[in-house]
Design a protein around this motif. Structure first.
Motif, mmCIF file in Angstrom:
data_model
loop_
_atom_site.group_PDB
_atom_site.id
_atom_site.type_symbol
_atom_site.label_atom_id
_atom_site.label_comp_id
_atom_site.label_asym_id
_atom_site.label_seq_id
_atom_site.Cartn_x
_atom_site.Cartn_y
_atom_site.Cartn_z
ATOM 1 N N ASP A 176 82.168 64.321 -3.550
ATOM 2 C CA ASP A 176 82.342 64.180 -2.102
ATOM 3 C C ASP A 176 81.011 64.483 -1.414
ATOM 4 O O ASP A 176 80.676 65.636 -1.152
ATOM 5 C CB ASP A 176 83.445 65.120 -1.614
ATOM 6 N N ILE A 177 80.262 63.432 -1.134
ATOM 7 C CA ILE A 177 78.926 63.574 -0.552
ATOM 8 C C ILE A 177 78.967 64.332 0.769
ATOM 9 O O ILE A 177 78.123 65.201 1.035
ATOM 10 C CB ILE A 177 78.268 62.186 -0.355
ATOM 11 N N ASP A 178 79.948 64.024 1.615
ATOM 12 C CA ASP A 178 80.038 64.698 2.911
ATOM 13 C C ASP A 178 80.294 66.195 2.748
ATOM 14 O O ASP A 178 79.704 67.005 3.462
ATOM 15 C CB ASP A 178 81.127 64.060 3.779
ATOM 16 N N ALA A 179 81.158 66.564 1.816
ATOM 17 C CA ALA A 179 81.440 67.987 1.578
ATOM 18 C C ALA A 179 80.194 68.703 1.061
ATOM 19 O O ALA A 179 79.924 69.852 1.433
ATOM 20 C CB ALA A 179 82.593 68.146 0.589
ATOM 21 N N HIS A 189 77.019 67.797 1.698
ATOM 22 C CA HIS A 189 76.109 67.942 2.838
ATOM 23 C C HIS A 189 76.542 69.097 3.743
ATOM 24 O O HIS A 189 75.706 69.880 4.203
ATOM 25 C CB HIS A 189 76.041 66.641 3.652
ATOM 26 N N LYS A 190 77.840 69.206 3.990
ATOM 27 C CA LYS A 190 78.353 70.294 4.826
ATOM 28 C C LYS A 190 78.045 71.645 4.182
ATOM 29 O O LYS A 190 77.598 72.581 4.856
ATOM 30 C CB LYS A 190 79.863 70.144 5.026
ATOM 31 N N ALA A 203 74.404 72.584 4.479
ATOM 32 C CA ALA A 203 73.894 72.721 5.849
ATOM 33 C C ALA A 203 73.710 74.180 6.252
ATOM 34 O O ALA A 203 73.016 74.469 7.221
ATOM 35 C CB ALA A 203 74.838 72.026 6.834
ATOM 36 N N THR A 240 83.582 77.166 0.362
ATOM 37 C CA THR A 240 82.976 75.903 0.795
ATOM 38 C C THR A 240 82.150 75.289 -0.328
ATOM 39 O O THR A 240 82.234 74.077 -0.586
ATOM 40 C CB THR A 240 82.100 76.129 2.050
ATOM 41 N N ALA A 273 83.110 71.752 -2.395
ATOM 42 C CA ALA A 273 82.130 70.675 -2.522
ATOM 43 C C ALA A 273 81.814 70.360 -3.990
ATOM 44 O O ALA A 273 81.146 69.374 -4.282
ATOM 45 C CB ALA A 273 80.848 71.045 -1.781
ATOM 46 N N HIS A 333 71.966 60.771 -6.557
ATOM 47 C CA HIS A 333 72.481 59.942 -5.460
ATOM 48 C C HIS A 333 71.496 59.912 -4.303
ATOM 49 O O HIS A 333 71.216 58.856 -3.725
ATOM 50 C CB HIS A 333 73.844 60.471 -5.002
ATOM 51 N N LEU A 354 69.903 55.931 0.831
ATOM 52 C CA LEU A 354 71.163 55.670 1.504
ATOM 53 C C LEU A 354 71.388 54.191 1.503
ATOM 54 O O LEU A 354 72.185 53.552 1.885
ATOM 55 C CB LEU A 354 71.137 56.254 2.928
#
Length: 98
Positions: free
Chosen positions: A2-5, A7-8, A11, A62, A66, A93, A98
């Motif tokens: 899960d790329i978004d997880a 990145h979160k 962060a 978190t 991820a 990745h 992108l």
């Protein structure tokens, strides 16, 4: 993955710091009584972070959600270690663009 997880999770500076500590546990957690092959005890991560147990637990959750770390319970203790395969897959990745 899960790329978004991921990145979160990345962060937050403290979560990046925890990942850095877990990369070299023998340097940062040499006081652990059990072998570091299990991972690092959550209590030692709490102590090194200098934050409340609940705050560190939220950071660890978190990172785990991820897929960047995994946990293992041994009795009343929970040990954490990096998931190097997921971390490398994320790096690959990102290097593809992108």
């Amino acid at each position: 993955m899960d790329i978004d997880a991921i990145h979160k999770a990345l962060a937050n500076p403290m979560r990046r710091q925890i990942l850095a500590w877990l990369k070299e546990p023998q340097t940062h957690f040499c006081e652990q009584e059990h072998g570091l092959d299990l991972g690092v005890c959550a209590g030692l991560i709490d102590r090194r972070a200098g934050l409340s147990q609940s705050t560190v637990s939220a950071h660890l959750a978190t990172l785990q959600k991820a897929g960047l770390i995994s946990s293992r319970r041994v009795g009343q203790w929970v040990y954490f270690k990096r998931d190097e395969a997921t971390i490398q897959a994320f790096i690959d990745h990102m290097n593809q663009g992108l």
